[in-house]
Structures are given as structure tokens and as C-alpha cells.
Write a protein that holds these residues in place. Structure first.
Motif, short mmCIF file in Angstrom:
data_model
loop_
_atom_site.label_atom_id
_atom_site.label_comp_id
_atom_site.label_asym_id
_atom_site.label_seq_id
_atom_site.Cartn_x
_atom_site.Cartn_y
_atom_site.Cartn_z
N ILE A 64 0.82 -1.21 0.00
CA ILE A 64 0.00 0.00 0.00
C ILE A 64 0.86 1.26 0.00
O ILE A 64 0.40 2.32 -0.45
CB ILE A 64 -1.01 0.01 1.17
CG1 ILE A 64 -0.30 -0.05 2.52
CG2 ILE A 64 -2.00 -1.13 1.02
CD1 ILE A 64 -1.26 0.01 3.71
N ASP A 65 2.10 1.18 0.49
CA ASP A 65 2.99 2.33 0.37
C ASP A 65 3.43 2.53 -1.09
O ASP A 65 3.62 3.66 -1.54
CB ASP A 65 4.24 2.13 1.24
CG ASP A 65 4.06 2.68 2.65
OD1 ASP A 65 3.03 3.32 2.92
OD2 ASP A 65 4.97 2.48 3.49
N ARG B 126 -5.29 4.86 -1.53
CA ARG B 126 -6.42 5.80 -1.51
C ARG B 126 -7.74 5.04 -1.57
O ARG B 126 -8.71 5.40 -0.90
CB ARG B 126 -6.32 6.78 -2.67
CG ARG B 126 -5.23 7.85 -2.49
CD ARG B 126 -5.40 8.96 -3.51
NE ARG B 126 -5.23 8.47 -4.88
CZ ARG B 126 -4.08 8.42 -5.52
NH1 ARG B 126 -2.97 8.82 -4.90
NH2 ARG B 126 -4.01 7.98 -6.75
N ALA B 127 -7.78 3.98 -2.37
CA ALA B 127 -9.02 3.22 -2.53
C ALA B 127 -9.45 2.55 -1.23
O ALA B 127 -10.63 2.57 -0.86
CB ALA B 127 -8.86 2.18 -3.64
N LYS C 265 -14.16 -2.50 0.12
CA LYS C 265 -12.73 -2.36 0.36
C LYS C 265 -12.13 -3.68 0.86
O LYS C 265 -11.04 -4.09 0.45
CB LYS C 265 -12.48 -1.24 1.38
CG LYS C 265 -12.81 0.14 0.83
CD LYS C 265 -12.41 1.25 1.78
CE LYS C 265 -13.33 1.35 2.95
NZ LYS C 265 -13.03 2.56 3.79
N ALA C 266 -12.86 -4.35 1.74
CA ALA C 266 -12.37 -5.64 2.23
C ALA C 266 -12.29 -6.67 1.11
O ALA C 266 -11.34 -7.46 1.04
CB ALA C 266 -13.30 -6.14 3.34
N SER D 206 -8.48 8.87 8.94
CA SER D 206 -8.49 10.30 8.64
C SER D 206 -7.77 10.62 7.34
O SER D 206 -8.19 11.50 6.59
CB SER D 206 -7.86 11.09 9.80
OG SER D 206 -8.53 10.84 11.01
N THR D 207 -6.66 9.93 7.07
CA THR D 207 -5.90 10.14 5.84
C THR D 207 -5.37 8.79 5.37
O THR D 207 -5.21 7.86 6.17
CB THR D 207 -4.70 11.07 6.07
OG1 THR D 207 -3.77 10.45 6.97
CG2 THR D 207 -5.14 12.43 6.63
N PRO D 208 -5.06 8.65 4.08
CA PRO D 208 -4.47 7.39 3.60
C PRO D 208 -3.16 7.05 4.30
O PRO D 208 -2.89 5.88 4.58
CB PRO D 208 -4.24 7.67 2.11
CG PRO D 208 -5.28 8.69 1.74
CD PRO D 208 -5.38 9.57 2.96
#
Length: 275
Positions: free
Chosen positions: A44-45, A52-53, A64-65, A93-95
Motif C-alpha cells: 500500500i505504500d 487511496r481506494a 474495500k475488504a 483520517s488520511t491514507p
């Protein structure tokens, strides 16, 4: 790894509870759990669109899961996959705070690995001692933290220095920080990881016996009440006990807080001399 958003802090607390459930489950593979979570962090990094998704608050949690399951099925353990699927269902709160949360969970998983081997204190000490070595060895620090060596050479250097001299969890965490500092200095990353290990070492464990399963909300409230009373984070081990007619029995160290009806009846019997 400082998570400041209120929504993310609440989600991280819930994610830690889910992780502890995985850790305490029968047959948990603690040798591989932290590595699997670090592998998810790397993905994800690296894939910003994916991050973002799976952190988008407007997207359905089940969607998402499912996306995570499609991408990771067969690539990480079922335990890690289930945990990550739960994490992306939560609100962040943020990605970047989702990424930070996954990293935190991975470090906790490695701490649990050391704890299961009876070496949690050693893990904290080994991380600290390595940071002190770096302070005194300027060339070594430059080789590990600088851009001169490729990743495989850095990994080989860490292994040559530490393999057989530290426990596996320590080697995993130090290698992770050397190869993927995520914007931190190597010393800063070691200090952050050390704080997470220390928090686990200093926490209290409460054995809670209850006749019925507790909801997530009840578990969260109980943990908060006990943490406020004892001044430490309290991890709950829940044990279903049908003989406890009602209420809870809580054991922390040598102290027993018995609020069950059965416990109160036993106390009455003792007072009357009929027990």
C-alpha cells in the motif's frame, strides 16, 4: 507513525484489539504474522492508488475488504488477510494514517512473537543497543542509512552483523527500518519501534470471566475503565464461564475483582459459614 486524527486513533485502538484476538487464537502463527503485515504495508505504500481506494471513507467497507481479499488471497496467511480486511473496513483520517496503522500492527505482531518466546525484554534491549552501536560506528551508519548501497547489500550486511546474535523479531524489525525508513532516520525508527515494544511490555493483562460474550463496545469500555484505574493499558483475555450466573470476574495479577452473582453467593456462604 504519529496518528493524530481522532477517527484514525479510534480505528487504531479497534485494530489493535482485532490483532490481539488473532495473537491469542489457537494455532496462531506468530513467526509469519508480522512479516505478512509488513508485506501489506510495502504494497500500500508502493501503490498509492490502492492506498487511496482502501482508505476512502466514501467507499463501502465491504467493497474495500473484498478488494483486499482479491489482491492478497494466497499471498499472506489467512489470519493476516482477515485482519487487514477488518482494518480497511474501518475509517481513517488520511491514507497515510492507514499505512502507519498497518506498520504499528506489524511491530506489535513481532513484539508478540518475542513475547511468546519469553524474550520481549530482550527485544527492547536489542533495539536500544543497536541504536547505540550506530552512534559509535559512523561508517556503519552511513552504509545502512545512506544511498550508496543497494537494498540487497544492506540486507546482507544486517544479516551478517546480527544473524545468530539477536532474536528473529529483532532482525526483522531492524532490517525493515534499514530497507524502508519511511522518511525517518534509522535512529528515529528504532526509537519508535522501541516505544511500541515498551508499551507491550508495560501493559497489564486482565483475565475476564463472563457468562455471555461481550460486544466490541463493551470490551472497549471495560478496557478503558481498567486502564484509567490502573494507569496502564490493559489487554483483555475473555473467557466464557457459564457457571458465573451474572456479571464479570476480572483477574489482574494477584487481584481479583469478582462482580458475578456466583461470586457474591460464595461470599455470602463464607460469611454464614455454610460454604
Amino acid at each position: 507513525m504519529t496518528i493524530t486524527g481522532a477517527v484514525s486513533r479510534a480505528s487504531l485502538a479497534e485494530a489493535k484489539d482485532r490483532l490481539e484476538a488473532v495473537i491469542s487464537s489457537a494455532g496462531a502463527d506468530l513467526d509469519g504474522l508480522g512479516g505478512d503485515l509488513f508485506a501489506v504495508l510495502h504494497l500500500i505504500d508502493r501503490e498509492h492508488g490502492l492506498r487511496r481506494a482502501v482508505s476512502d471513507p466514501a467507499r463501502d467497507g465491504a467493497d474495500k475488504a473484498q478488494l483486499v481479499r482479491i489482491l492478497l488471497e494466497g499471498k499472506v496467511s489467512p489470519a493476516a488477510l482477515g485482519l487487514v480486511a477488518d482494518v480497511v473496513r474501518m475509517r481513517w483520517s488520511t491514507p497515510s494514517e492507514l499505512s502507519d496503522a498497518v506498520e504499528t500492527l506489524a511491530v506489535i505482531a513481532e513484539s508478540a512473537r518475542a513475547e511468546a518466546a519469553g524474550r520481549l525484554d530482550d527485544l527492547e534491549d536489542e533495539l536500544f543497543r543497536f541504536s547505540r552501536v550506530l552512534e559509535g560506528e559512523v561508517e556503519l551508519r552511513g552504509a545502512l542509512a545512506g544511498p550508496g548501497l543497494p537494498a540487497d547489500r544492506k540486507a546482507g550486511l544486517v544479516e551478517a552483523l546480527l544473524d545468530g546474535k539477536v532474536q528473529p523479531a529483532t532482525l526483522t524489525l531492524i532490517t525493515e527500518l534499514v530497507l524502508r525508513p519511511r522518511g525517518r532516520s534509522l535512529e528515529g525508527g528504532l526509537a519508535e519501534y522501541g516505544r511500541i515494544v515498551a508499551q507491550r511490555r508495560e501493559r497489564l493483562v486482565a483475565l475476564v470471566r463472563t457468562p455471555v460474550a461481550l460486544t466490541d463496545a463493551q470490551r472497549t469500555r471495560l478496557a478503558a475503565v481498567l486502564a484509567a484505574a490502573y494507569g496502564h493499558e490493559v489487554h483483555l483475555n475473555i473467557e466464557l464461564d457459564p457457571t458465573a450466573i451474572g456479571g464479570l470476574s476480572i483477574e489482574i495479577g494477584d487481584e481479583i475483582i469478582d462482580g458475578t452473582i456466583a461470586g457474591r453467593l460464595d461470599d455470602v456462604r463464607r460469611r454464614l459459614g455454610t460454604g
